[in-house]
Design an enzyme around this catalytic site. Structure first.
Site, PDB file in Angstrom:
ATOM      1  N   ASP A 113      -8.450   2.783   3.707  1.00 27.74           N
ATOM      2  CA  ASP A 113      -7.504   3.706   4.300  1.00 27.74           C
ATOM      3  C   ASP A 113      -6.760   3.087   5.464  1.00 27.74           C
ATOM      4  O   ASP A 113      -6.118   2.065   5.347  1.00 27.74           O
ATOM      5  CB  ASP A 113      -8.241   4.987   4.698  1.00 27.74           C
ATOM      6  N   THR A 114      -6.887   3.692   6.620  1.00 29.62           N
ATOM      7  CA  THR A 114      -6.054   3.423   7.767  1.00 29.62           C
ATOM      8  C   THR A 114      -6.274   2.044   8.367  1.00 29.62           C
ATOM      9  O   THR A 114      -7.371   1.518   8.352  1.00 29.62           O
ATOM     10  CB  THR A 114      -6.378   4.477   8.842  1.00 29.62           C
ATOM     11  N   VAL A 115      -5.197   1.476   8.914  1.00 25.37           N
ATOM     12  CA  VAL A 115      -5.311   0.313   9.788  1.00 25.37           C
ATOM     13  C   VAL A 115      -4.863   0.747  11.173  1.00 25.37           C
ATOM     14  O   VAL A 115      -4.041   1.653  11.327  1.00 25.37           O
ATOM     15  CB  VAL A 115      -4.462  -0.880   9.303  1.00 25.37           C
ATOM     16  N   VAL A 172      -1.892   3.590  14.871  1.00 28.32           N
ATOM     17  CA  VAL A 172      -2.589   3.762  13.602  1.00 28.32           C
ATOM     18  C   VAL A 172      -1.551   3.974  12.504  1.00 28.32           C
ATOM     19  O   VAL A 172      -0.472   4.518  12.750  1.00 28.32           O
ATOM     20  CB  VAL A 172      -3.567   4.965  13.693  1.00 28.32           C
ATOM     21  N   GLY A 222      -9.839  -0.308   8.367  1.00 29.15           N
ATOM     22  CA  GLY A 222     -10.268   0.864   7.622  1.00 29.15           C
ATOM     23  C   GLY A 222     -11.772   1.069   7.574  1.00 29.15           C
ATOM     24  O   GLY A 222     -12.563   0.131   7.598  1.00 29.15           O
TER      25      GLY A 222
END
Length: 408
Positions: free
Chosen positions: A214-216, A231, A55
């Site tokens: 947030d995103t991995v 993702v 993230g």
């Protein structure tokens, strides 16, 4: 060729519980599975290379060790410090809805899910959509889906053998606590007048460093130069139910494309948006600029570092699609590779030259990387230069890796 099940295994390691103890690297395990399946195929050699991120956002110094540990274990997505799958941000209704996508560079196939609930590892559903689409048309000539959302995505996952996860097990003490704190902030903000409210929002957004990231995501290449990217994200804290973020959108969350025709390089990209409460836009910034695809296209230039720098500046921070935004927040991990063959003594040595980079406009970004030739993963928390302003400045770093194999 990259085994999609093995690559999904890398991303599934993003979802394994942070409390589970493993005695070997999940990255090595994932690549070992691929090698076992392909041990009779040419070329002969060891594994590939993977770059992961946990993230782009804010990584406090006090938790740096934990973030690095998460990345070292392939950015485990069940870690309470990341926002994807279990422990994700809760939406306005106090529920978890996740987005995920995966793309394979050789076939250019893509699979994605959006606003899916009750599934522990959403990227496994995205991967299953991709693999099912590769089987061809359904009965009566129907086209198989590549992108499903909401209840339909959940039902499709269950019907294809992916187990559900009760909602009470998806939320953690960390995410529930953040939800309650954010809800109180919303109630206070709603009582303020418009002008003061905007000032308060900007101040709160800078204070909310205790929220999850947030995103991995991950990008990967094998010995044959095949690339893939994936993702997964829980999206913005306090988002409206049904909101689908960049992690699921085509060309926005991830991109993978093998070298072909006029493109000399294979490229793979995975993006991340800051998901802290009250930050403006975030994933929407990546959607409106299609950042993953833009960065992939830029990597065909001779100088990878300069190309990514210009893409992040011109296609993201200064994008005309985001001209009204005060701050443009996000990050990317990128790899590109090309093949070269060298003659050494009596055997041909085939090499894959891999250039890997990460860039972000957020305060920091956590990454990890490893080749199957390495004994352990390397981790790093990248930070903006001192004195720069998040959303208006960027950081860019990276390295080079060479993968070797013997061609018989």
């Amino acid at each position: 060729m990259i085994s999609l099940s093995s690559y999904a295994g890398v991303m599934e390691n993003l979802t394994n519980s942070a409390e589970e103890q493993q005695h070997s690297s999940p990255l090595t395990n994932a690549w070992s599975k691929k090698e076992e399946l392909n041990k009779n195929q040419q070329p002969k050699g060891v594994g590939g290379f993977v770059l992961v991120h946990a993230g782009a956002g804010y990584h406090s110094e006090s938790k740096a060790k934990e973030y690095k540990h998460v990345c070292k274990r392939a950015c485990q997505r069940d870690s309470p410090f990341t926002n994807a799958g279990m422990g994700s941000n809760l939406n306005l209704s106090g529920e978890i809805e996740c987005d995920a996508s995966i793309m394979e560079g050789k076939s250019l196939q893509y699979g994605a899910v959006g606003a899916i609930s009750g599934i522990k590892n959403p990227v496994l559903v995205a991967n299953r959509l991709l693999s099912e689409a590769q089987k061809g048309k359904l009965s009566a000539g129907r086209i198989p889906p590549c992108f499903l959302v909401g209840r339909g995505a959940h039902e499709w996952a269950i019907s294809h053998g992916i187990p559900p996860c009760p909602s009470e097990k998806m939320a953690t003490k960390f995410s529930v606590s953040a939800y309650k704190r954010n809800k109180r902030k919303m109630e206070v903000a709603e009582k303020m007048d418009t002008g003061h409210n905007q000032t308060k929002k900007r101040r709160l957004s800078g204070e909310n460093h205790s929220g999850s990231l947030d995103t991995v995501g991950a990008v990967v290449v094998d010995l044959e130069g095949n690339v893939a990217a994936a993702v997964s994200s829980g999206g913005l804290a306090m988002k409206h139910p049904g909101r689908v973020g960049q992690a699921a959108h085509y060309g926005c969350g991830c991109w993978a494309e093998n070298a072909r025709n006029m493109n000399p390089y294979s490229t793979a990209v995975s993006t991340s948006a800051a998901a802290l409460y009250l930050l403006p836009g975030c994933g929407e910034h990546l959607i409106r600029t299609m950042l993953a695809q833009e960065c992939s296209a830029a990597m065909q230039s001779e100088d990878a570092h300069q190309a990514l720098l210009e893409a992040m500046q011109n296609k993201f921070i200064s994008s005309p699609f985001l001209a009204s935004e005060e701050r443009v927040l996000g990050g990317v991990i990128v790899l590109r590779c090309c093949r070269c063959v060298e003659a050494q003594q009596s055997q041909n040595i085939q090499g894959i030259l891999v250039e890997f980079l990460w860039s972000h406009t957020t305060e920091s970004m956590c990454v990890g990387y490893m080749s199957a030739q390495d004994s352990k993963a390397k981790t790093h928390i990248s930070r903006l230069p001192p004195g720069t302003i998040p959303g208006q400045s960027l950081a860019i770093e990276g390295g080079v890796c060479r993968l070797m194999s013997v061609v018989e």
